[in-house]
Write a protein that holds these residues in place. Structure first.
Motif, PDB file in Angstrom:
ATOM      1  N   VAL A  12      24.076   5.802 -30.786  1.00 11.88           N
ATOM      2  CA  VAL A  12      22.827   6.435 -31.209  1.00 11.88           C
ATOM      3  C   VAL A  12      21.626   5.721 -30.592  1.00 11.88           C
ATOM      4  O   VAL A  12      20.704   6.371 -30.083  1.00 11.88           O
ATOM      5  N   VAL A  13      21.631   4.397 -30.612  1.00 10.31           N
ATOM      6  CA  VAL A  13      20.499   3.650 -30.054  1.00 10.31           C
ATOM      7  C   VAL A  13      20.352   3.927 -28.567  1.00 10.31           C
ATOM      8  O   VAL A  13      19.235   4.095 -28.070  1.00 10.31           O
ATOM      9  N   VAL A  14      21.453   4.006 -27.862  1.00 11.18           N
ATOM     10  CA  VAL A  14      21.392   4.327 -26.422  1.00 11.18           C
ATOM     11  C   VAL A  14      20.754   5.695 -26.213  1.00 11.18           C
ATOM     12  O   VAL A  14      19.892   5.868 -25.346  1.00 11.18           O
ATOM     13  N   ASP A  15      21.139   6.676 -27.012  1.00  5.90           N
ATOM     14  CA  ASP A  15      20.561   8.021 -26.902  1.00  5.90           C
ATOM     15  C   ASP A  15      19.063   8.004 -27.222  1.00  5.90           C
ATOM     16  O   ASP A  15      18.263   8.641 -26.530  1.00  5.90           O
ATOM     17  N   VAL A  16      18.699   7.287 -28.277  1.00  6.64           N
ATOM     18  CA  VAL A  16      17.290   7.223 -28.681  1.00  6.64           C
ATOM     19  C   VAL A  16      16.463   6.511 -27.611  1.00  6.64           C
ATOM     20  O   VAL A  16      15.351   6.934 -27.292  1.00  6.64           O
ATOM     21  N   MET A  17      17.000   5.449 -27.051  1.00  8.71           N
ATOM     22  CA  MET A  17      16.265   4.707 -26.025  1.00  8.71           C
ATOM     23  C   MET A  17      15.925   5.586 -24.825  1.00  8.71           C
ATOM     24  O   MET A  17      14.863   5.437 -24.225  1.00  8.71           O
ATOM     25  N   ALA A  18      16.817   6.506 -24.506  1.00  9.15           N
ATOM     26  CA  ALA A  18      16.586   7.389 -23.360  1.00  9.15           C
ATOM     27  C   ALA A  18      15.363   8.277 -23.573  1.00  9.15           C
ATOM     28  O   ALA A  18      14.750   8.729 -22.618  1.00  9.15           O
ATOM     29  N   GLN A  19      14.989   8.507 -24.838  1.00  9.82           N
ATOM     30  CA  GLN A  19      13.867   9.388 -25.148  1.00  9.82           C
ATOM     31  C   GLN A  19      12.701   8.659 -25.820  1.00  9.82           C
ATOM     32  O   GLN A  19      11.700   9.290 -26.165  1.00  9.82           O
ATOM     33  N   ALA A  54      18.475  -2.865 -29.632  1.00  8.89           N
ATOM     34  CA  ALA A  54      17.432  -2.772 -30.659  1.00  8.89           C
ATOM     35  C   ALA A  54      16.162  -3.476 -30.205  1.00  8.89           C
ATOM     36  O   ALA A  54      15.050  -2.972 -30.402  1.00  8.89           O
ATOM     37  N   GLN A  55      16.305  -4.622 -29.561  1.00  4.95           N
ATOM     38  CA  GLN A  55      15.139  -5.335 -29.041  1.00  4.95           C
ATOM     39  C   GLN A  55      14.449  -4.529 -27.943  1.00  4.95           C
ATOM     40  O   GLN A  55      13.229  -4.449 -27.893  1.00  4.95           O
ATOM     41  N   GLU A  56      15.243  -3.926 -27.074  1.00  4.44           N
ATOM     42  CA  GLU A  56      14.676  -3.100 -26.005  1.00  4.44           C
ATOM     43  C   GLU A  56      13.993  -1.866 -26.575  1.00  4.44           C
ATOM     44  O   GLU A  56      12.925  -1.457 -26.105  1.00  4.44           O
ATOM     45  N   LEU A  57      14.588  -1.273 -27.596  1.00  4.65           N
ATOM     46  CA  LEU A  57      13.969  -0.122 -28.256  1.00  4.65           C
ATOM     47  C   LEU A  57      12.618  -0.511 -28.823  1.00  4.65           C
ATOM     48  O   LEU A  57      11.629   0.195 -28.671  1.00  4.65           O
ATOM     49  N   ARG A  58      12.553  -1.659 -29.486  1.00  2.00           N
ATOM     50  CA  ARG A  58      11.291  -2.153 -30.033  1.00  2.00           C
ATOM     51  C   ARG A  58      10.231  -2.306 -28.940  1.00  2.00           C
ATOM     52  O   ARG A  58       9.103  -1.864 -29.068  1.00  2.00           O
ATOM     53  N   ARG A  59      10.626  -2.938 -27.827  1.00  2.00           N
ATOM     54  CA  ARG A  59       9.667  -3.118 -26.715  1.00  2.00           C
ATOM     55  C   ARG A  59       9.178  -1.777 -26.182  1.00  2.00           C
ATOM     56  O   ARG A  59       7.989  -1.595 -25.934  1.00  2.00           O
ATOM     57  N   THR A  60      10.098  -0.835 -26.042  1.00  2.00           N
ATOM     58  CA  THR A  60       9.721   0.491 -25.534  1.00  2.00           C
ATOM     59  C   THR A  60       8.766   1.190 -26.483  1.00  2.00           C
ATOM     60  O   THR A  60       7.772   1.777 -26.056  1.00  2.00           O
ATOM     61  N   LEU A  61       9.068   1.131 -27.771  1.00  4.54           N
ATOM     62  CA  LEU A  61       8.217   1.820 -28.762  1.00  4.54           C
ATOM     63  C   LEU A  61       6.848   1.170 -28.898  1.00  4.54           C
ATOM     64  O   LEU A  61       5.857   1.869 -29.111  1.00  4.54           O
ATOM     65  N   THR A  62       6.769  -0.131 -28.805  1.00  5.76           N
ATOM     66  CA  THR A  62       5.483  -0.802 -28.981  1.00  5.76           C
ATOM     67  C   THR A  62       4.634  -0.752 -27.720  1.00  5.76           C
ATOM     68  O   THR A  62       3.418  -0.929 -27.810  1.00  5.76           O
ATOM     69  N   CYS A  63       5.245  -0.475 -26.590  1.00  5.54           N
ATOM     70  CA  CYS A  63       4.477  -0.365 -25.335  1.00  5.54           C
ATOM     71  C   CYS A  63       4.100   1.071 -25.011  1.00  5.54           C
ATOM     72  O   CYS A  63       3.303   1.316 -24.112  1.00  5.54           O
ATOM     73  N   ALA A  64       4.672   2.019 -25.728  1.00  8.47           N
ATOM     74  CA  ALA A  64       4.433   3.440 -25.428  1.00  8.47           C
ATOM     75  C   ALA A  64       3.046   3.875 -25.873  1.00  8.47           C
ATOM     76  O   ALA A  64       2.399   3.335 -26.678  1.00  8.47           O
TER      77      ALA A  64
END
Length: 64
Positions: A12-19, A54-64
């Motif tokens: 799920v995290v991999v799928d979410v990270m893609a978007q 999860a760490q990468e997702l956080r970075r992506t979301l906070t930089c978006a």
């Protein structure tokens, strides 16, 4: 997360990270950040791959 659900969480995290960079909703962003927190602070349950994701997702979301 329930025990034994970590493998599914990885997918799920991999799928979410893609978007993640396309998420425009503050509610969704906040929810995903809370999920990332839970994964990062879950102790020995999540795999290192899931924790890193999860760490990468956080970075992506906070930089978006």
């Amino acid at each position: 997360m329930h025990a034994r659900a970590w493998p599914e969480a990885e997918l799920v995290v991999v799928d979410v990270m893609a978007q993640a960079s396309e998420i425009a909703s503050a509610r969704t962003t906040n929810l995903l950040l809370r999920v990332a927190d839970r994964i990062e602070h879950a102790g020995t349950g999540p795999t290192s791959t899931l924790s890193d994701s999860a760490q990468e997702l956080r970075r992506t979301l906070t930089c978006a």
